[in-house]
Design an enzyme around this catalytic site. Structure first.
Site, PDB file in Angstrom:
ATOM      1  N   LYS A   1       0.852  -1.184   0.000  1.00  0.00           N
ATOM      2  CA  LYS A   1       0.000   0.000   0.000  1.00  0.00           C
ATOM      3  C   LYS A   1       0.890   1.237   0.000  1.00  0.00           C
ATOM      4  O   LYS A   1       1.910   1.271   0.700  1.00  0.00           O
ATOM      5  CB  LYS A   1      -0.887   0.011   1.254  1.00  0.00           C
TER       6      LYS A   1
ATOM      7  N   CYS B   1      -2.135  10.138  -6.199  1.00  0.00           N
ATOM      8  CA  CYS B   1      -3.254   9.876  -5.305  1.00  0.00           C
ATOM      9  C   CYS B   1      -4.266  11.020  -5.433  1.00  0.00           C
ATOM     10  O   CYS B   1      -3.929  12.174  -5.166  1.00  0.00           O
ATOM     11  CB  CYS B   1      -2.803   9.764  -3.851  1.00  0.00           C
TER      12      CYS B   1
END
Ligand SMILES: O=C(O)c1[nH]c(=O)[nH]c(=O)c1I
Length: 310
Positions: free
Chosen positions: A44, A129
């Site tokens: 992650k 992101c």
């Protein structure tokens, strides 16, 4: 049929692994991927300190894919570095570390620490992101990307890659490619991250389906397949000597075949893995193998990057 991939000095039994963000926040999840049919593992995206992320609900799946605004929840860089220290590299499944600092300095700090650790894992720096309120994503600011990559390449001298947002305009493909081609140590790009700031509506409840950002979130799954394929094919053409990792909308052997036909060296599974679990890897591989056999292909190089135009 031979599904093997060799790139960056790595040998993978097949082209499949998880997309960063899915089944990779905890060691337990990472081990689920590592012990599955997946041929590699990616963590992650992490920040120097742990983060709880955005309020829930922050992920929702629909018939056509998924929407998420997780907000970068992660166990913190030291946690993933620790996993990378004890990772069984000799078993032959490469490990990628996704880094997504909230600032350039955070990325530089993590990269220089990773360089000092001298581990076989490879960094995938997340430039994309879309779910940090108030944070314009780096991937859409070409000048800032060039400056960031210049400083990153100064602190980290090994091969590395970047996770890119989707681009939607030929001029943007060209401008981002010009930035990326200035960095020889940048050996791969992963296309694409979620299509940012979509809005999914529940008609019965007359409501959005995720809490953060009044319902806005990154789209994944079938929603993004054509955009993902376009980004893979354009960067495959525009980045000679670099690898493209395909990500976006792979639900079966057919989409994996499409990504590789478009030029992908390897492919990542996100939404489908989240919804189906690690069994998705073996299923997709069986489907890809059958499709190749039907078409008379022995190995991935027989068709990689050979998408026909009319
Ligand atoms: O919200 C997230 O954690 C997230 N969600 C995405 O869809 N892509 C990303 O790169 C990230 I860092």
């Amino acid at each position: 049929v031979d599904l093997s991939v060799s790139w960056l000095g790595l040998a993978m039994a097949n082209p499949l692994y998880n997309a960063s963000g899915v089944m990779c926040r905890s060691v337990a999840e990472l081990e689920q991927v590592r012990t599955s049919a997946a041929a590699a593992v990616i963590t992650k995206s992490c920040t120097p300190q742990p983060r709880t992320g955005n309020p829930e609900p922050r992920y929702c799946a629909t018939a056509l894919g998924s929407i998420n605004s997780m907000g970068l929840p992660n166990a913190g860089y030291p946690y993933y570095l620790d996993y990378a220290r004890s990772y069984p590299y000799a078993a032959g499944k490469p490990l990628f570390l996704s880094l997504s600092g909230m600032t350039l300095q955070e990325n530089l700090d993590m990269l220089s620490d990773l360089a000092a650790a001298q581990l076989p894992c490879l960094p995938e720096v997340n430039l994309s992101c879309p779910n940090l309120p108030g944070k314009p994503q780096l991937g859409y600011d070409f000048q800032a990307c060039h400056e960031a990559l210049t400083q990153m390449a100064r602190v980290y001298h090994g091969p590395f890659g970047v996770k890119l947002p989707p681009y939607f305009d030929p001029v943007h493909f060209a401008r981002m490619a010009a930035v990326l081609n200035a960095f020889p140590a940048l050996r791969f790009v992963t296309c694409i991250n979620s299509i940012g700031n979509g809005l999914v509506i529940d008609v019965d409840r007359e409501s959005v389906v995720i809490k953060p950002k009044d319902g806005l979130g990154g789209l994944g799954g079938s929603y993004v397949l054509p955009t993902a394929l376009a980004n893979v094919r354009e960067f495959y053409r525009l980045l000679p000597g670099k690898h493209v990792v395909g990500c976006g909308g792979i639900n079966s052997g057919r989409e994996a075949f499409m990504h590789i036909l478009a030029g992908a060296t390897a492919v990542q599974i996100g939404t489908c893995l989240y919804e189906e679990g690690e069994g998705a890897f073996a299923r997709i591989l069986d489907e890809l193998r059958a499709l190749m056999a039907h078409k008379g292909y022995q190995r991935l190089d027989d068709f990689r990057g050979k998408l026909k135009t009319l």
